[in-house]
Write an enzyme that holds these catalytic residues in place. Structure first.
Site, PDB file in Angstrom:
ATOM      1  N   GLY A  90       0.809  -1.212   0.000  1.00 27.63           N
ATOM      2  CA  GLY A  90       0.000   0.000   0.000  1.00 27.63           C
ATOM      3  C   GLY A  90       0.840   1.259   0.000  1.00 27.63           C
ATOM      4  N   ASP A 302      -0.645  -0.895  13.328  1.00 25.24           N
ATOM      5  CA  ASP A 302       0.129  -2.109  13.055  1.00 25.24           C
ATOM      6  C   ASP A 302       0.553  -2.853  14.318  1.00 25.24           C
ATOM      7  OD1 ASP A 302      -0.085  -1.729  10.353  1.00 25.24           O
ATOM      8  OD2 ASP A 302       1.850  -0.728  10.133  1.00 25.24           O
TER       9      ASP A 302
END
Length: 416
Positions: A90, A302
């Site tokens: 991404g 994350d």
């Protein structure tokens, strides 16, 4: 490929690889810079190699000697259509999309995995409003047109990568631009990392009350040699494994002054009760009386899968809040994290925008589907530290995306 982890806590020392986040930024800015650069980057993950491949397709020269990259910047985009193999990265897609427009190139991004499902709006809308044409067709994303300087506006609560992408691209345009940020900026530390890389290259941006003023006609000029700092996002797996170990784990190669948002793993583990000691470029974490806390996921999405493993070992309840963005990662991480914990015997509840983990017990072990998500696979390995039985991880090869040597580093640790 399946990987089986024997039960029990681990101890030892790990030298962590380079920051994927900083490497993307340095590579892109150097590729559009004024001078040749040698970049030292320990551990070339699939995502970093995707950025390298795309930059080469756009006309940069990147030669690798082991973990040293010799980079000569783009002088002019190649004629015709550029095929950009961004894989599942991404960051590669979002950072390079406006750069293609700054070059005035015609390109097709070739996307894999869940990347075609991950949003590019409202970044795409702003680029099209300022001269680009962007069209999605399944796994292929086509773009063309010359990006113009001007007024850009982005919300602060969707993706900091959109803002970083424009901060790295708009200085290249001939005229001045402005970037308005609507509302509060989430993951602000990652934007600060972008600003730091630009300052390192001598590029000026000016903060305003609601965003930035960005003078045009600027290209980065770096020192001839650069080194990418160690990655706190990947260090988090071993630091959390240390929080499950009486003897602990020491992680080296970290910058204590880093602007990486995931440096928050250190104070978060302290807040949960782990014993944490920092010494220069190393951090050591050992188990103590762990307890549940409330974790705001908005600046650190994350870290949530592996912190959820620590939460399963902690007494009481841990709540993860503001975590809606986790559904748009390599997997729906709210769902895949919940499924991982339940498969191993933990009590976890999935909420629309968060998680509730009720911890404080030893887990049984079992089989976990990594769901093609590197952070789920690595978190499941860490969970072996609180299991009575072995943990089998299906699809363990997905760690190549961010940490190719993870299994080697993990398996050289000793039983506690």
């Amino acid at each position: 490929m399946n990987k089986t982890i024997l039960p029990g806590a681990r101890t030892g020392e790990v030298h962590i690889p380079a920051s994927k986040s900083q490497a993307h930024r340095m590579l892109l800015c150097a590729a559009m810079g004024e001078n040749e650069v040698t970049l030292r980057c320990r551990g070339l993950s699939k995502d970093i190699l995707a950025t390298v491949a795309c930059l080469k397709a756009l006309g940069a020269s990147v030669d690798a000697e082991g973990e040293v990259l010799h980079l000569r910047p783009v002088s002019a985009p190649p004629p015709g259509l550029c095929l950009l193999p961004c894989g599942e990265s991404g960051s590669t897609l979002r950072f390079l999309l406006p750069l293609v427009g700054a070059l005035g190139a015609s390109a097709v991004f070739e996307r894999e995995g869940r990347l075609p499902e991950r949003p590019i709006e409202p970044l795409g809308r702003e680029l099209c409003r300022n001269g680009m044409d962007i069209r999605s067709d399944g796994a292929r994303l086509s773009c063309s047109g010359q990006l113009r300087p001007g007024a850009f506006s982005l919300p602060g609560n969707i993706s900091s990568q959109y803002i970083s992408a424009l901060l790295m691209t708009l200085p290249l345009l001939e005229g001045e631009s402005t970037l308005h940020i609507e509302g509060a900026l989430e993951s602000a530390a990652y934007v600060a990392m972008t600003e730091e890389v630009l300052r390192l290259g001598g590029v000026r941006t000016e903060k305003t009350g609601d965003g930035y003023r960005i003078p045009g006609g600027q290209r980065c000029r770096f020192a001839p040699e650069l080194s990418v700092e160690g990655d706190y996002s990947n260090a988090a797996f071993f630091l959390c494994a240390g929080a499950l170990s009486e003897r602990g784990i020491r992680v080296t190669g970290l910058d204590p002054q880093s602007r990486q948002g995931d440096r928050a793993i250190v104070p978060l583990l302290e807040e949960m009760g782990a014993q944490v000691a920092s010494d220069g470029s190393s951090v050591t974490v050992k188990r103590a009386a762990l307890h549940g806390i409330t974790i705001d996921a908005s600046p650190i999405p994350d870290l949530i899968p592996v912190l959820s493993v620590v939460a399963a070992a902690a007494s009481g309840e841990t709540r993860v809040i503001h975590a809606q963005r986790l559904r748009l990662k390599e997997s729906d991480r709210l769902h895949s994290t919940t499924q991982m914990l339940r498969a191993l015997g933990a009590e976890a509840e999935e909420l629309p925008d968060g998680l509730v983990i009720r911890g404080g017990r030893t887990l049984a072990g079992g089989t976990v589907d990594a769901c093609g998500d590197h952070r789920i696979a690595m978190s499941a390995a860490v969970a072996g530290g609180i299991c009575r039985g072995a943990v089998t991880i299906c699809g363990s090869e997905c760690v190549q995306k961010s940490y190719p040597d993870f299994w080697t580093d993990f398996q050289q640790l000793k039983g506690d």
